[in-house]
Write a protein that holds these residues in place. Structure first.
Motif, short mmCIF file in Angstrom:
data_model
loop_
_atom_site.label_atom_id
_atom_site.label_comp_id
_atom_site.label_asym_id
_atom_site.label_seq_id
_atom_site.Cartn_x
_atom_site.Cartn_y
_atom_site.Cartn_z
N GLY A 93 0.78 -1.21 0.00
CA GLY A 93 0.00 0.00 0.00
C GLY A 93 0.82 1.27 0.00
N GLN A 94 2.14 1.14 -0.06
CA GLN A 94 3.03 2.30 -0.07
C GLN A 94 3.57 2.51 -1.48
OE1 GLN A 94 6.20 2.06 2.77
NE2 GLN A 94 7.23 3.90 2.05
N GLN A 95 3.67 3.76 -1.87
CA GLN A 95 4.18 4.05 -3.21
C GLN A 95 5.65 3.65 -3.30
OE1 GLN A 95 3.85 8.15 -4.50
NE2 GLN A 95 3.40 7.50 -6.56
N ALA A 96 6.00 2.88 -4.30
CA ALA A 96 7.37 2.39 -4.46
C ALA A 96 8.21 3.38 -5.26
CB ALA A 96 7.35 1.03 -5.14
N ASP A 97 9.47 3.48 -4.86
CA ASP A 97 10.43 4.27 -5.65
C ASP A 97 11.01 3.44 -6.78
OD1 ASP A 97 10.42 6.81 -4.18
OD2 ASP A 97 11.24 5.64 -2.54
N ALA A 98 11.03 2.14 -6.60
CA ALA A 98 11.45 1.22 -7.66
C ALA A 98 10.94 -0.18 -7.32
CB ALA A 98 12.97 1.20 -7.81
N VAL A 99 10.59 -0.93 -8.36
CA VAL A 99 10.15 -2.32 -8.21
C VAL A 99 11.02 -3.18 -9.13
CG1 VAL A 99 8.24 -3.94 -8.39
CG2 VAL A 99 7.78 -1.57 -7.76
N LEU A 100 11.61 -4.23 -8.57
CA LEU A 100 12.51 -5.10 -9.32
C LEU A 100 11.90 -6.49 -9.47
CD1 LEU A 100 14.28 -2.83 -7.91
CD2 LEU A 100 16.15 -4.45 -7.96
N LEU A 101 11.85 -6.99 -10.69
CA LEU A 101 11.40 -8.36 -10.92
C LEU A 101 12.50 -9.31 -10.48
CD1 LEU A 101 9.24 -10.30 -12.16
CD2 LEU A 101 10.56 -10.19 -14.27
N VAL A 102 12.14 -10.26 -9.60
CA VAL A 102 13.12 -11.22 -9.08
C VAL A 102 12.52 -12.62 -9.12
CG1 VAL A 102 14.36 -9.58 -7.63
CG2 VAL A 102 12.34 -10.74 -6.72
N SER A 103 13.39 -13.61 -9.02
CA SER A 103 12.92 -14.99 -9.06
C SER A 103 13.86 -15.88 -8.27
CB SER A 103 12.83 -15.48 -10.51
OG SER A 103 14.13 -15.55 -11.09
N GLN A 104 13.35 -17.08 -7.96
CA GLN A 104 14.18 -18.09 -7.31
C GLN A 104 14.92 -18.85 -8.41
OE1 GLN A 104 12.25 -20.46 -4.35
NE2 GLN A 104 11.02 -18.77 -3.59
N ARG A 105 16.12 -18.40 -8.66
CA ARG A 105 16.93 -18.98 -9.74
C ARG A 105 18.34 -19.21 -9.22
NH1 ARG A 105 20.03 -15.97 -13.23
NH2 ARG A 105 18.88 -14.07 -12.72
N LYS A 106 18.94 -20.32 -9.62
CA LYS A 106 20.30 -20.63 -9.17
C LYS A 106 21.30 -19.73 -9.87
CE LYS A 106 23.35 -24.54 -8.22
NZ LYS A 106 23.56 -26.01 -8.36
N THR A 107 22.06 -18.98 -9.08
CA THR A 107 23.06 -18.08 -9.62
C THR A 107 24.12 -17.84 -8.55
OG1 THR A 107 23.43 -15.89 -10.61
CG2 THR A 107 21.75 -16.03 -8.89
N LYS A 108 25.12 -17.03 -8.86
CA LYS A 108 26.16 -16.70 -7.87
C LYS A 108 25.79 -15.44 -7.09
CE LYS A 108 29.77 -18.40 -11.01
NZ LYS A 108 30.99 -18.00 -11.78
N ARG A 109 25.01 -14.57 -7.71
CA ARG A 109 24.74 -13.26 -7.12
C ARG A 109 23.24 -13.10 -6.85
NH1 ARG A 109 28.71 -13.12 -10.83
NH2 ARG A 109 27.19 -13.12 -12.52
#
Length: 249
Positions: free
Chosen positions: A130-146
């Motif tokens: 319910g709070q205005q976002a300054d940025a929204v990032l698409l993320v997922s459960q994926r195998k990676t190093k970072r």
């Protein structure tokens, strides 16, 4: 309506030899250039203004868009032919080309996914808390190093490299094991409120470094799509499977 930016300035080195004579944006999947596929998806989601940054074989992208009458929408070019500015620097340079009253959806030219871009963009106006976002990032459960690190409310807290143990965070002593660890998926939306914060940064910088520097003072959140289907067409081996991926979306 929606405004968006397509990152199309990259050298496409992992797609050589195709990118020896053309930009990555014009590499075809299923008979259509990547940039057409992204623009079409953005238009379907309501985009009426798109900024495209260019560098490698820049004129080919500009001419392609002109030949197609910019696909019937407003398209502006952010010219990086003098030097690549990375993701954050690319947004900083393009900032004057946007309407300052609404968020900008950022989309890599080599990403294909089943994300509802309209729904994702609307989250940049009001997130699930319910709070205005300054940025929204698409993320997922994926195998990676970072991995990006989030709290239970999906607010960005930091970043870690699990191979080296390195942690980046404005929160001293942040323990990655106590955070949600999710991989960034190359699609995000940013409020124009954040553009002024970029004045403190150099002309060339990465957008993730920017988000990490700002996450303690600004509302930067992740959005995890549970049934995410996403392909990064960054390498020749993934390109070979891209048509099959498209048919399964």
């Amino acid at each position: 309506m929606m405004q968006a930016m397509i990152f199309a300035a990259g050298l496409g080195t992992r797609l050589k030899p195709l990118t020896d004579t053309k930009p990555k944006a014009l590499v075809e999947v299923g008979g259509e250039p990547l940039i057409k596929r992204v623009i079409t998806r953005l238009i379907d989601a309501g985009a009426d203004h798109v900024v495209v940054n260019v560098h490698h074989f820049a004129s080919q992208i500009v001419e392609y868009l002109k030949r197609n009458d910019n696909f019937g929408i407003s398209v502006a070019i952010s010219d990086e032919t003098d030097g690549l500015l990375e993701t954050g620097g690319g947004i900083k340079k393009a900032a004057p080309l946007f309407d300052s009253s609404k968020p900008v959806l950022i989309h890599n030219v080599d990403i294909m996914s089943n994300v509802d871009l309209r729904k994702f963009y609307d989250m940049a106006l009001v997130d699930t808390g319910g709070q205005q976002a300054d940025a929204v990032l698409l993320v997922s459960q994926r195998k990676t190093k970072r991995y990006l690190l989030f709290d239970d409310g999906m607010r960005l807290m930091g970043w870690t490299n699990i191979e080296t143990g390195e942690v980046k965070s404005p929160y001293e002593g942040l323990n990655p094991a106590r955070c949600k660890m999710l991989a960034f998926a190359g699609i995000h939306a940013i409020s124009p409120r954040m553009f002024a914060c970029m004045d403190e940064f150099p002309d060339k910088f990465g957008i993730i470094d920017f988000y990490l520097a700002m996450c303690a003072s600004h509302h930067i959140v992740g959005y995890e799509k549970p049934d995410l289907k996403l392909m990064d067409i960054g390498k020749l081996d993934t390109l070979a499977h891209a048509e099959e991926f498209l048919s399964n979306l």
